[in-house]
Design an enzyme around this catalytic site. Structure first.
Site, PDB file in Angstrom:
ATOM      1  N   LYS A  37      55.822  41.475  35.926  1.00 21.94           N
ATOM      2  CA  LYS A  37      55.658  40.171  36.572  1.00 21.94           C
ATOM      3  C   LYS A  37      56.905  39.939  37.419  1.00 21.94           C
ATOM      4  O   LYS A  37      57.975  39.603  36.905  1.00 21.94           O
ATOM      5  CB  LYS A  37      55.517  39.069  35.510  1.00 21.94           C
ATOM      6  N   GLY A 110      50.932  39.547  40.598  1.00 25.66           N
ATOM      7  CA  GLY A 110      51.571  38.638  41.531  1.00 25.66           C
ATOM      8  C   GLY A 110      51.526  37.197  41.075  1.00 25.66           C
ATOM      9  O   GLY A 110      51.051  36.866  39.986  1.00 25.66           O
ATOM     10  N   GLY A 170      37.368  36.267  38.203  1.00 28.71           N
ATOM     11  CA  GLY A 170      38.301  35.906  37.143  1.00 28.71           C
ATOM     12  C   GLY A 170      37.716  35.093  36.019  1.00 28.71           C
ATOM     13  O   GLY A 170      38.235  35.109  34.899  1.00 28.71           O
ATOM     14  N   SER A 171      36.615  34.400  36.271  1.00 26.03           N
ATOM     15  CA  SER A 171      35.941  33.639  35.217  1.00 26.03           C
ATOM     16  C   SER A 171      34.491  33.413  35.640  1.00 26.03           C
ATOM     17  O   SER A 171      34.231  32.671  36.596  1.00 26.03           O
ATOM     18  CB  SER A 171      36.641  32.298  34.979  1.00 26.03           C
ATOM     19  N   PRO A 200      34.218  36.792  31.337  1.00 25.55           N
ATOM     20  CA  PRO A 200      33.398  35.671  30.876  1.00 25.55           C
ATOM     21  C   PRO A 200      34.217  34.398  30.735  1.00 25.55           C
ATOM     22  O   PRO A 200      35.400  34.438  30.368  1.00 25.55           O
ATOM     23  CB  PRO A 200      32.888  36.153  29.518  1.00 25.55           C
ATOM     24  N   GLY A 202      35.948  31.445  29.182  1.00 20.85           N
ATOM     25  CA  GLY A 202      36.470  31.304  27.837  1.00 20.85           C
ATOM     26  C   GLY A 202      37.153  32.535  27.290  1.00 20.85           C
ATOM     27  O   GLY A 202      37.614  32.528  26.144  1.00 20.85           O
TER      28      GLY A 202
END
Length: 238
Positions: A37, A110, A170-171, A200, A202
């Site tokens: 990171k 990033g 991402g979700s 998914p 959650g």
């Protein structure tokens, strides 16, 4: 891939969850993994950062932060306001290259989108990826507005001559709306690259053991998993 750079189309699109899934899948396959990171913003020294979160989900991974800034701002702005040294793209590239000598896979996550500035000279994650000659995986949101930000990101990657293997959602909502369902077909078109997975909704609150068990089913074979974009999309065809 030895080094994979992971960026988003913006903030809060699920980069850390995707990074965690890629890391967990690689660890499960017996690969040694490091997570870099470059600039962590918006956390105190005693708080867990994104790399720590990846380790919590993925298990036995090496983590490295190059800099941490307290305010939740772009890294260049956060560094300037904290009167701390910024991160430079060449420092990111050097750290990732060193980790790559000791690990099978290095994931570079990033902050925000591709062109978020690390320093006041305009250095970005894209510059670090160019120095590394590393592929850049794009994490996008599922719903309305994602086509524009995804296409802009893809165009910039190609303008810079960077390798762009594909997009991960991402979700993915438990109850996707019309825009999300249509975007399964439209995202690969505007990106000019395939869908390589969908996290998914959650996933970020799962127990780490459940997360590790599920991660390979959320990612395409290119990322070490078994997710099938055609079969997934067919399930939401209307």
């Amino acid at each position: 891939m030895t080094i994979l750079v992971i960026t988003g189309t913006g903030t809060e699109v699920g980069k850390t969850i995707v990074t965690s899934a890629v890391a967990a899948t690689a660890v499960e396959a017996g690969r040694s993994v490091a997570v870099l990171k470059p600039a962590q913003t918006g956390v105190r020294p005693d708080e867990r950062g994104d790399a720590d979160e990846v380790a919590r989900f993925a298990g036995a991974v090496t983590t490295l932060e190059l800099a941490r800034y307290p305010e939740p701002l772009a890294p260049a702005t956060a560094a300037r306001r904290a009167r701390l040294a910024p991160v430079r793209p060449h420092e990111v590239a050097e750290a990732a290259a060193k980790l790559a000598t000791e690990h099978d896979l290095v994931l570079v996550e990033g902050a925000g989108g591709l062109l978020v500035r690390f320093d006041d000279e305009g250095g970005t994650l894209a510059d670090a990826a160019r120095l590394l000659d590393a592929p850049v995986l794009v994490v996008a949101s599922a719903g309305l507005g994602t086509l524009n930000t995804t296409e802009l990101t893809a165009r910039e990657l190609r303008r810079r001559g960077l390798n762009f293997p594909g997009v991960v959602i991402g979700s993915w909502p438990n109850e996707p709306d019309l825009a999300s369902r249509c975007n399964l077909a439209d995202l690969p078109v505007v990106a000019g690259a395939p869908l390589l997975g969908a996290m998914p909704e959650g996933a970020g609150v799962l127990d780490p053991a459940d997360f590790r068990a599920g991660a390979p089913s959320w990612l395409a074979p290119r990322l070490g998993g078994g997710w099938d974009a055609v079969a997934f999309s067919a399930g939401y065809a209307s």
